[in-house]
Scaffold this active site. Structure first.
Site, short mmCIF file in Angstrom:
data_model
loop_
_atom_site.label_atom_id
_atom_site.label_comp_id
_atom_site.label_asym_id
_atom_site.label_seq_id
_atom_site.Cartn_x
_atom_site.Cartn_y
_atom_site.Cartn_z
N LEU A 138 31.31 3.78 96.88
CA LEU A 138 31.98 4.55 97.76
C LEU A 138 31.46 4.36 99.10
CD1 LEU A 138 32.98 7.90 95.95
CD2 LEU A 138 34.59 6.08 96.51
N ARG A 177 17.14 18.59 80.84
CA ARG A 177 15.83 18.63 80.88
C ARG A 177 15.30 18.58 82.25
NH1 ARG A 177 16.17 16.21 75.79
NH2 ARG A 177 15.93 14.10 76.67
N HIS A 181 31.72 9.89 110.61
CA HIS A 181 31.25 8.95 111.21
C HIS A 181 32.19 8.29 112.12
CE1 HIS A 181 27.63 8.41 108.49
NE2 HIS A 181 28.55 8.92 107.77
N GLY A 199 39.04 14.83 95.94
CA GLY A 199 39.23 14.62 94.76
C GLY A 199 38.76 13.35 94.28
N ILE A 200 38.02 12.43 94.97
CA ILE A 200 37.60 11.14 94.91
C ILE A 200 36.06 11.32 94.70
CG2 ILE A 200 37.35 8.86 95.65
CD1 ILE A 200 40.26 8.99 96.99
N HIS A 201 35.40 11.71 95.86
CA HIS A 201 33.85 12.11 95.61
C HIS A 201 33.67 13.01 94.69
CE1 HIS A 201 34.08 9.54 99.58
NE2 HIS A 201 32.84 9.32 99.45
N ASP A 212 33.09 13.22 105.96
CA ASP A 212 32.23 11.96 105.88
C ASP A 212 33.15 10.65 106.09
OD1 ASP A 212 29.98 10.54 105.50
OD2 ASP A 212 30.32 10.42 103.40
N ASN A 246 26.90 13.80 95.72
CA ASN A 246 26.90 12.39 95.92
C ASN A 246 25.51 11.88 96.51
OD1 ASN A 246 30.14 13.43 97.19
ND2 ASN A 246 29.87 11.99 95.40
N GLY A 276 31.93 5.82 102.51
CA GLY A 276 32.59 7.26 103.16
C GLY A 276 33.90 7.55 102.82
#
Length: 398
Positions: free
Chosen positions: A309, A229, A62, A251-253, A276, A221, A311
């Site tokens: 979150l 199920r 973005h 390591g965050i998303h 992103d 995400n 981006g």
């Protein structure tokens, strides 16, 4: 430098081999990949034994360096494109966000104007990734809910024209597309359909796959997860080989454990690294904006006021580095997920995505720990790290 050689580099070839050699470049194209040292007389750029990879391709971004593609100005697009070589990115898709039809139209018009202009030394804008407004409001994430609408071919044609020129990827919630009619028509037009910001079930994903959905936006995400199920969209990504999966490797998303699991069970051919990233990338911690909403950035994390979150501020080379560290990937595997798979997905593999004769000289020179030393965009230097000795004898343009 119309005609020169990058010498003294470890070259990652598309067949998986690593060779010590040099690359002959002329007028922005790779003329020859040479193992060892040639006797060709021309200007030479000394890579000092570092690793040369194909330039990274970011199909979901973005903004960066204070600018966003939704800003509606050629200057914003130029600023982002000029910044991206510093992280090894040599081409990208300008990615929109859910906004009013007028704001999206303006962003598309302006960024198309940028595509027409010269981009020497900057990353190349390859077209558009339309993320929203055709998403599910309950999986909106940081996308402004007030502008969400049902999928509409009419809107898309208003924005891109009847031929949908420059539209490469559309992210939508397939369960919001009645009868999957828009999905089918876009697929017939050659647009990549991606499920994202969606509440689709596993069975709905199988059905949408039959109608043309072949891609998953920022995988795991803003989509239905795995339950014992009902395995949802995430389960479809793991189970159905028709889907390529975008991955934000910060390591965050996605946790490092999930990144390892993706590498092991999805494999290298269906993963595509993305950032992103929003406008705060490359800038200090602080308060910025995304889609008209305030975003607080601190310690590498970008969030809305409610903690959602918004981006990322991820740099491509850092994502590649994390995948190398947590999954133990080889240079060849890293080039697949950072460049080659994206080029193939966009139908551009004949000119991008690997270091091969005849292709664009989109190249990134990196250290063992993925620090970017130099980036070439169609043969023009877009970024050079002060740590790389430059201007010495044997390097051009010193």
């Amino acid at each position: 430098m119309e005609h020169f050689i990058i010498e003294n580099v470890s070259v990652c070839l598309e067949d998986g081999r690593m060779i010590q050699g040099e690359i002959l470049i002329s007028n922005g194209r790779i003329i020859e990949v040479i193992e060892g040292k040639s006797g060709i007389e021309c200007e030479r750029f000394n890579g000092n034994g570092n690793t040369l990879l194909p330039g990274f391709i970011d199909i979901h971004i973005h903004g960066a360096d204070g600018a966003d593609f939704m800003d509606g100005s050629v200057e914003a697009a130029a600023k982002i494109a000029k910044y991206l070589p510093s992280e090894g990115t040599t081409s990208f898709l300008a990615t929109t966000i859910t906004q009013s039809p007028e704001a999206i139209h303006q962003a598309i018009y302006v960024n198309r104007e940028y595509i027409k202009g010269p981009m020497e030394g900057s990353a190349e804008m390859l077209g558009f990734h339309l993320e929203g407004p055709f998403i599910h409001p309950e999986q909106a994430g940081a996308q402004p809910k007030e502008f969400i609408v049902e999928p509409s071919l009419e809107l898309l044609m208003n924005w891109f024209g009847e031929s949908l020129t420059d539209l490469k990827i559309v992210t939508l919630a397939p369960e919001r597309d009645s009868g999957l009619s828009v999905t089918s028509k876009l697929h017939e037009s050659g647009v990549i359909l991606s499920a994202g910001h969606t509440k689709a079930t596993f069975s709905q994903m199988l059905e949408s796959g039959d109608k043309g959905i072949t891609h998953l936006t920022h995988f795991t995400n803003a989509m239905t997860g795995i339950h014992h199920r009902e395995i949802g969209v995430v389960g479809a990504g793991f189970m159905d080989e028709r889907f390529t999966c975008e991955v934000i490797a910060d390591g965050i998303h996605i946790s490092v454990e999930m990144l390892k699991m993706m590498s092991k069970f999805i494999g290298m051919d269906r993963l595509i690294l993305i950032t992103d990233s929003m406008r705060a990338k490359g800038l200090p911690d602080g308060v910025y904006s995304l889609g008209g909403q305030p975003v607080t950035v601190a310690d590498g994390k970008a969030v809305l006021a409610d903690g959602t979150l918004a981006g990322s501020v991820l740099k491509m080379n850092d994502g590649v580095k994390l995948m190398k560290e947590v999954a133990g990937l080889t240079w060849h595997q890293l080039q697949l997920i950072s460049s080659q798979n994206a080029a193939k997905r966009l139908g551009l593999y004949s000119r991008k995505g690997s270091i091969s004769r005849g292709k664009d000289a989109d190249l990134v020179l990196v250290t063992e720990d993925l620090e970017v030393l130099c980036t070439f965009c169609k043969g023009a230097i877009g970024y050079i790290n002060e740590k790389l000795t430059y201007g010495q004898e044997g390097n051009p343009n010193g």
